[in-house]
Write a protein that holds these residues in place. Structure first.
Motif, short mmCIF file in Angstrom:
data_model
loop_
_atom_site.label_atom_id
_atom_site.label_comp_id
_atom_site.label_asym_id
_atom_site.label_seq_id
_atom_site.Cartn_x
_atom_site.Cartn_y
_atom_site.Cartn_z
N LEU A 8 -5.41 13.27 -18.80
CA LEU A 8 -4.86 12.45 -17.72
C LEU A 8 -3.80 13.23 -16.96
O LEU A 8 -3.11 14.07 -17.52
N PRO A 9 -3.65 12.94 -15.67
CA PRO A 9 -2.62 13.61 -14.89
C PRO A 9 -1.22 13.33 -15.44
O PRO A 9 -0.91 12.21 -15.84
N ALA A 10 -0.39 14.33 -15.47
CA ALA A 10 0.96 14.20 -16.02
C ALA A 10 1.82 13.23 -15.22
O ALA A 10 2.79 12.70 -15.74
N ARG A 11 1.46 12.96 -13.99
CA ARG A 11 2.28 12.09 -13.15
C ARG A 11 2.11 10.60 -13.47
O ARG A 11 2.84 9.78 -12.94
N LEU A 12 1.18 10.24 -14.32
CA LEU A 12 0.99 8.82 -14.62
C LEU A 12 2.24 8.18 -15.20
O LEU A 12 2.48 6.99 -15.00
N ASP A 13 3.06 8.95 -15.88
CA ASP A 13 4.28 8.37 -16.45
C ASP A 13 5.34 8.08 -15.40
O ASP A 13 6.38 7.52 -15.71
N ARG A 14 5.07 8.42 -14.15
CA ARG A 14 6.00 8.14 -13.06
C ARG A 14 5.56 6.98 -12.17
O ARG A 14 6.21 6.66 -11.19
N VAL A 15 4.45 6.35 -12.50
CA VAL A 15 3.96 5.22 -11.71
C VAL A 15 4.97 4.09 -11.83
O VAL A 15 5.39 3.74 -12.92
N GLY A 16 5.38 3.52 -10.70
CA GLY A 16 6.42 2.52 -10.70
C GLY A 16 5.97 1.15 -10.24
O GLY A 16 6.76 0.39 -9.69
N PHE A 17 4.73 0.82 -10.43
CA PHE A 17 4.22 -0.49 -10.04
C PHE A 17 3.28 -1.00 -11.13
O PHE A 17 2.82 -0.23 -11.96
N PRO A 18 3.01 -2.29 -11.15
CA PRO A 18 2.15 -2.86 -12.20
C PRO A 18 0.74 -2.27 -12.18
O PRO A 18 0.15 -2.09 -11.11
N VAL A 19 0.23 -1.97 -13.35
CA VAL A 19 -1.11 -1.40 -13.49
C VAL A 19 -1.88 -2.21 -14.54
O VAL A 19 -1.38 -2.46 -15.63
N LEU A 20 -3.09 -2.58 -14.18
CA LEU A 20 -4.02 -3.23 -15.10
C LEU A 20 -5.24 -2.33 -15.19
O LEU A 20 -5.97 -2.17 -14.22
#
Length: 75
Positions: A8-20
């Motif tokens: 997975l891309p390393a940037r996923l831990d920076r997502v700042g909105f709800p994800v389902l």
């Protein structure tokens, strides 16, 4: 395990909105596994497996799940 090691891309831990992250229970085994990895990588994300569904999810199944998630019920 790092995000990159999980594929997975390393940037996923920076997502700042709800994800389902959704997967169909009748989909190949990799689909629920990837949805779970995405949810684990994104802070506060939720993973759901929709029983008896494939990639072509029935709207009768999908609409209540999306509505619940968007209204804050956690998917």
């Amino acid at each position: 395990v790092t995000l990159a090691a999980a594929g997975l891309p390393a940037r996923l831990d920076r997502v700042g909105f709800p994800v389902l992250a959704l997967a169909g229970g009748a989909s190949p085994g990799w689909a629920p596994a990837v949805a779970a990895k995405i949810a684990a990588a994104v802070p506060g994300a939720v993973s759901r497996v929709l029983p008896d569904q494939t990639h072509a999810v029935s709207h009768n199944v999908l609409v209540p799940v999306l509505t619940g998630f968007m209204l804050g019920a956690g998917g």
